[in-house]
Design a protein around this motif. Structure first.
Motif, PDB file in Angstrom:
ATOM      1  N   ASP A   1       0.664  -1.115   0.027  1.00 24.96           N
ATOM      2  CA  ASP A   1      -0.075  -0.014  -0.042  1.00 24.96           C
ATOM      3  C   ASP A   1       1.039   1.352  -0.135  1.00 24.96           C
ATOM      4  O   ASP A   1       1.725   1.648   0.829  1.00 24.96           O
ATOM      5  CB  ASP A   1      -1.025  -0.056   1.351  1.00 24.96           C
ATOM      6  N   ILE A   2       0.798   1.946  -0.955  1.00 28.15           N
ATOM      7  CA  ILE A   2       1.453   3.415  -0.988  1.00 28.15           C
ATOM      8  C   ILE A   2       1.334   4.139   0.262  1.00 28.15           C
ATOM      9  O   ILE A   2       2.559   5.203   0.363  1.00 28.15           O
ATOM     10  CB  ILE A   2       1.111   4.003  -2.485  1.00 28.15           C
ATOM     11  N   GLY A   3       0.206   4.288   1.100  1.00 24.43           N
ATOM     12  CA  GLY A   3       0.120   5.050   2.061  1.00 24.43           C
ATOM     13  C   GLY A   3       1.595   4.535   3.055  1.00 24.43           C
ATOM     14  O   GLY A   3       1.890   5.291   3.824  1.00 24.43           O
ATOM     15  N   VAL A   4       1.612   3.267   3.132  1.00 23.11           N
ATOM     16  CA  VAL A   4       2.500   2.646   3.884  1.00 23.11           C
ATOM     17  C   VAL A   4       4.136   2.842   3.369  1.00 23.11           C
ATOM     18  O   VAL A   4       5.211   3.348   4.048  1.00 23.11           O
ATOM     19  CB  VAL A   4       2.332   1.113   4.180  1.00 23.11           C
ATOM     20  N   LEU A   5       4.245   2.500   2.009  1.00 19.04           N
ATOM     21  CA  LEU A   5       5.421   2.534   1.319  1.00 19.04           C
ATOM     22  C   LEU A   5       5.977   4.098   1.397  1.00 19.04           C
ATOM     23  O   LEU A   5       7.095   4.324   1.538  1.00 19.04           O
ATOM     24  CB  LEU A   5       5.307   1.951   0.051  1.00 19.04           C
ATOM     25  N   ARG A   6       5.145   5.271   0.983  1.00 21.32           N
ATOM     26  CA  ARG A   6       5.514   6.496   0.521  1.00 21.32           C
ATOM     27  C   ARG A   6       4.886   7.616   1.599  1.00 21.32           C
ATOM     28  O   ARG A   6       5.151   8.607   1.212  1.00 21.32           O
ATOM     29  CB  ARG A   6       5.294   6.748  -0.784  1.00 21.32           C
ATOM     30  N   GLY A   7       3.920   7.192   2.347  1.00 21.24           N
ATOM     31  CA  GLY A   7       3.018   8.188   2.899  1.00 21.24           C
ATOM     32  C   GLY A   7       2.163   8.766   2.079  1.00 21.24           C
ATOM     33  O   GLY A   7       1.897  10.044   2.142  1.00 21.24           O
ATOM     34  N   ASP A   8       1.947   8.223   0.761  1.00 24.93           N
ATOM     35  CA  ASP A   8       1.178   8.988  -0.314  1.00 24.93           C
ATOM     36  C   ASP A   8      -0.434   8.927   0.261  1.00 24.93           C
ATOM     37  O   ASP A   8      -1.185   7.749  -0.506  1.00 24.93           O
ATOM     38  CB  ASP A   8       1.358   8.366  -1.304  1.00 24.93           C
ATOM     39  N   GLY A   9      -1.026   9.592   1.058  1.00 19.87           N
ATOM     40  CA  GLY A   9      -2.312   9.401   1.280  1.00 19.87           C
ATOM     41  C   GLY A   9      -2.772  10.730   2.405  1.00 19.87           C
ATOM     42  O   GLY A   9      -1.966  11.617   2.483  1.00 19.87           O
TER      43      GLY A   9
END
Length: 306
Positions: free
Chosen positions: A25-33
């Motif tokens: 999940d990009i929210g976890v991988l990159r803080g994208d959220g």
């Protein structure tokens, strides 16, 4: 009495101990959220329409899909009902871009035609947890605060909008690092300052100062997140005859005013009782300001005008 509530946008109440996020999940991988934190009180989410409006604003800043506010509203109502009315709760609305493996250009197994049509599915959920013990202490006793340089100019938000200074994103590592630094210095919280020695905000709060019957807070154009609790306070204070305004404040203003407050969605009103080691006495109208915040939050529950 449950200690956690998890609801997805389909209205399903999930097992809060069961896995929900994929590892990519990009929210976890990159803080994208983006996210919002909301106080649950008496079985209802406080000032929820303001929070939903700010969630939409943050999503637009990150080019996320437009949040379906009706579905978010229903999920929040379900979560608050499941939590109950016997105690306060911390409700978080979380929206991420979705899985990295579903982003266009990532999947090797799809054809170019399929790739153009690929639409990632955002991750979206509502989580309710207990209010931390620090909140009651901050409300009752106030907080010790240190000022820390943010390392940015007040012009950055307008000169570089891609910095997302006015959005509530999941990229909170710097904010949490600042709070840990403050704790090592014996403080409870932080007020960030700009390169020009202007007051910005706290890692999780809005700064408001009081002078007589006047309330002032830094404007959003200086790169601060518009505060839901601050906005609710202003609306109620103006009804009570206070003058409320937005003004660029110097750090010296924190020392010459009657009182300094950090306003946030969960703690609500925390008076700064110590700033950089200097003790700050409570003004005669401290209780009035606290009551104005409480009334403002209660009144803001049904307003939809973000």
């Amino acid at each position: 009495m449950v200690d956690r509530v998890l609801v997805t946008l389909d209205g399903a109440v999930r097992d809060a101990d069961a896995p929900l996020l994929f590892a990519d999940d990009i929210g976890v991988l990159r803080g994208d959220g983006v996210f919002e934190t909301v106080l649950v009180r008496s079985g209802k989410a406080c000032a929820i329409e303001h929070h939903l409006g700010r969630l939409r604003h943050s999503a637009q800043a990150l080019d996320l899909p437009e949040p379906e506010l009706a579905r978010w509203r229903e999920a929040v109502e379900t979560a608050a009902k499941e939590w109950g009315s016997e105690r306060e709760g911390v409700l978080r609305m979380v929206l991420t871009r979705g899985r990295d493996s579903e982003m266009p250009g990532v999947k090797d197994s799809v054809t170019s035609g399929d790739l153009a049509a690929a639409v990632p599915v955002p991750t979206a959920y509502v989580l309710v947890l207990p209010v931390g013990a620090r909140v009651a202490k901050a409300r009752a006793e106030g907080i010790k605060v240190v000022s820390l340089a943010r390392g940015i100019s007040i012009d950055l938000a307008q000169a570089a909008p891609w910095q997302l200074l006015g959005a509530k994103t999941l990229s909170y590592a710097t904010n949490m690092a600042a709070l840990r630094f403050a704790q090592r210095m014996g403080a409870d919280d932080v007020i960030f300052t700009s390169n020009e020695n202007r007051v910005l905000e706290g890692p999780r709060s809005t700064v408001v100062i009081a002078r007589d019957k006047q309330l002032l807070t830094p404007p959003a154009k200086n790169g601060v997140l518009p505060g839901v609790t601050q906005r609710a306070l202003y609306a109620e204070a103006e009804r009570a005859g206070w003058e409320c305004g937005y003004k660029s404040l110097f750090t010296a203003d924190l020392l010459t005013c009657d009182s300094v407050w950090l306003l946030s969605s969960i703690t609500l009103a925390a008076r700064v009782n110590s700033l950089d080691g200097l003790r700050m006495s409570a003004p005669d109208n401290a209780e009035e300001i606290i009551e104005l915040v409480d009334r403002g939050i209660e009144r803001a529950g049904s307003v939809r005008d973000w």
